[in-house]
Design an enzyme around this catalytic site. Structure first.
Site, PDB file in Angstrom:
ATOM      1  N   TYR A 158       4.483  11.158  11.793  1.00 35.65           N
ATOM      2  CA  TYR A 158       3.762  10.447  10.725  1.00 35.65           C
ATOM      3  C   TYR A 158       2.345  11.020  10.559  1.00 35.65           C
ATOM      4  O   TYR A 158       1.768  10.955   9.479  1.00 35.65           O
ATOM      5  CB  TYR A 158       3.735   8.952  11.053  1.00 35.65           C
ATOM      6  CG  TYR A 158       3.406   8.056   9.882  1.00 35.65           C
ATOM      7  CD1 TYR A 158       2.305   7.224   9.914  1.00 35.65           C
ATOM      8  CD2 TYR A 158       4.215   8.037   8.746  1.00 35.65           C
ATOM      9  CE1 TYR A 158       2.008   6.381   8.846  1.00 35.65           C
ATOM     10  CE2 TYR A 158       3.920   7.194   7.681  1.00 35.65           C
ATOM     11  CZ  TYR A 158       2.816   6.368   7.736  1.00 35.65           C
ATOM     12  OH  TYR A 158       2.514   5.543   6.674  1.00 35.65           O
ATOM     13  N   LYS A 165      -3.560   5.569   7.161  1.00 39.28           N
ATOM     14  CA  LYS A 165      -3.206   4.146   7.181  1.00 39.28           C
ATOM     15  C   LYS A 165      -4.177   3.355   8.059  1.00 39.28           C
ATOM     16  O   LYS A 165      -4.506   2.199   7.763  1.00 39.28           O
ATOM     17  CB  LYS A 165      -1.772   3.932   7.669  1.00 39.28           C
ATOM     18  CG  LYS A 165      -0.694   4.401   6.688  1.00 39.28           C
ATOM     19  CD  LYS A 165      -0.721   3.674   5.349  1.00 39.28           C
ATOM     20  CE  LYS A 165       0.502   4.016   4.519  1.00 39.28           C
ATOM     21  NZ  LYS A 165       0.493   3.372   3.196  1.00 39.28           N
TER      22      LYS A 165
HETATM   23  C1  F9T Z   1       8.159   9.157  11.325  1.00 43.44           C
HETATM   24  C2  F9T Z   1       7.942   7.845  10.589  1.00 43.44           C
HETATM   25  C3  F9T Z   1       9.222   7.400   9.899  1.00 43.44           C
HETATM   26  C4  F9T Z   1       8.990   6.061   9.167  1.00 43.44           C
HETATM   27  C5  F9T Z   1       8.101   6.268   7.949  1.00 43.44           C
HETATM   28  C6  F9T Z   1       8.039   4.963   7.113  1.00 43.44           C
HETATM   29  C7  F9T Z   1       7.293   5.295   5.865  1.00 43.44           C
HETATM   30  C8  F9T Z   1       7.991   5.744   4.734  1.00 43.44           C
HETATM   31  C9  F9T Z   1       7.292   6.058   3.563  1.00 43.44           C
HETATM   32  C10 F9T Z   1       5.912   5.949   3.534  1.00 43.44           C
HETATM   33  O1  F9T Z   1       5.181   6.270   2.387  1.00 43.44           O
HETATM   34  C11 F9T Z   1       4.842   7.583   2.182  1.00 43.44           C
HETATM   35  C12 F9T Z   1       4.240   7.892   0.972  1.00 43.44           C
HETATM   36  C13 F9T Z   1       3.927   9.213   0.663  1.00 43.44           C
HETATM   37  C14 F9T Z   1       4.197  10.189   1.595  1.00 43.44           C
HETATM   38  O2  F9T Z   1       3.866  11.507   1.286  1.00 43.44           O
HETATM   39  C15 F9T Z   1       4.864  12.264   0.702  1.00 43.44           C
HETATM   40  C16 F9T Z   1       6.117  11.748   0.383  1.00 43.44           C
HETATM   41  C17 F9T Z   1       7.052  12.608  -0.216  1.00 43.44           C
HETATM   42  C18 F9T Z   1       6.709  13.917  -0.481  1.00 43.44           C
HETATM   43  C19 F9T Z   1       5.418  14.350  -0.129  1.00 43.44           C
HETATM   44  O3  F9T Z   1       5.064  15.624  -0.381  1.00 43.44           O
HETATM   45  N1  F9T Z   1       4.524  13.514   0.441  1.00 43.44           N
HETATM   46  C20 F9T Z   1       4.783   9.879   2.810  1.00 43.44           C
HETATM   47  C21 F9T Z   1       5.118   8.551   3.112  1.00 43.44           C
HETATM   48  C22 F9T Z   1       5.223   5.498   4.658  1.00 43.44           C
HETATM   49  O4  F9T Z   1       3.868   5.399   4.566  1.00 43.44           O
HETATM   50  C23 F9T Z   1       5.906   5.169   5.831  1.00 43.44           C
END
Ligand code: F9T
Length: 257
Positions: A158, A165
């Site tokens: 993460y 966050k």
């Molecule tokens: C290893 C941790 C697995 C659980 C993650 C739970 C989660 C899932 C989605 C979440 O929201 C985001 C939002 C944007 C983000 O950045 C991204 C997403 C897709 C493509 C990209 O280039 N960036 C990553 C996570 C988030 O903050 C937390």
């Protein structure tokens, strides 16, 4: 006391598609009687967001573009909302981003620019939006943002999003302190992993989902609807004594060592 949201208007920021947590929040608020205003990042999202919002029975939803990396754009969006509806009763901030190649492997591979970008979109945007939205909350209100356990503890992969966050969570508390005197509460929902388009960007997502099913007290992942219902609680008078709080809607996983 009436816990319906009839006669109230809420802004929902960050619906991308029908699997978005923001869409689960929108449906819970709508089912409680709220009128909804949707904002979307750019014209690419306008059609999917309008198609979803227009599928809700009853009162017309409203739609505005809002690029949260641009202060003038945020000012313009909330000036338009003020002009069109006047008063709003709350806001759900469901916006985050980090470069996907910095969401796996070692945290310290993060670049200065990647760190800034993740904090700009995933943390500062809550403050930038709250500044423009709170003057429209003339009858008091509620602000809810989405966070994740990786901001409180290390969750492998993460990485920089966890650091962002942590900043979001602290920002939420400082905003709660500033806005309490205006009758505005600010809280966060720490959602367990849900299969959304954003989740696809985080390495080892599937591993975490499997761990939830094996080790979380409820032995199952949570849904967008369950997060939506907690947003309804936090944006309604049911939570009138609660501000600056993080509620974990994660099958209890955060209590497990
Ligand atoms: C290893 C941790 C697995 C659980 C993650 C739970 C989660 C899932 C989605 C979440 O929201 C985001 C939002 C944007 C983000 O950045 C991204 C997403 C897709 C493509 C990209 O280039 N960036 C990553 C996570 C988030 O903050 C937390």
């Amino acid at each position: 006391m009436n816990f319906s949201l009839e006669g109230r208007t809420y802004v929902v920021m960050g619906v991308a598609n029908k699997r978005s947590i923001a869409w689960g929040i929108a449906r819970s608020l709508h089912d409680a009687g709220a009128r909804l205003i949707f904002t979307y990042a750019n014209e690419r999202f306008e059609k999917p967001v309008r198609d979803l919002g227009d599928s809700l029975e009853g009162q017309e939803s409203l739609y505005y573009e809002c690029d949260v990396t641009d202060d003038e754009a945020i000012k313009k969006t909330f000036a338009e909302i003020k002009n069109d509806v006047g008063t709003i009763h709350g806001l759900a901030h469901c916006i985050a981003f980090a470069n996907r190649d910095e969401l796996n492997g070692e945290y310290m591979n993060v670049t200065r620019d990647g760190f800034k970008l993740a904090h700009d979109i995933s943390a500062y945007s809550l403050t930038a939006v709250a500044k423009e939205a709170y003057p429209l909350m003339t009858e008091g209100g509620g602000i809810v943002t989405l966070t994740y356990l990786g901001g409180e503890k290390v969750v492998n992969n993460y990485n920089v999003m966890g650091v962002a966050k942590a900043s979001l969570d602290a920002s939420m508390r400082y905003l709660a302190n500033d806005l309490g005197k205006h009758g505005i509460r600010v809280n966060a929902i720490s959602a367990g992993p849900i299969r959304t388009v954003s989740a696809k960007g985080v390495g080892s997502f599937n591993t975490i989902l499997k761990e939830i099913e094996e080790r979380a007290p409820l032995r199952r992942p949570v849904s967008q609807e369950e997060v939506g219902d907690t947003a309804y609680y936090l944006l309604s008078d049911l939570s009138r004594g609660v501000t600056g709080e993080i509620i974990h809607v994660d099958s209890g996983f955060n209590i497990i060592g």
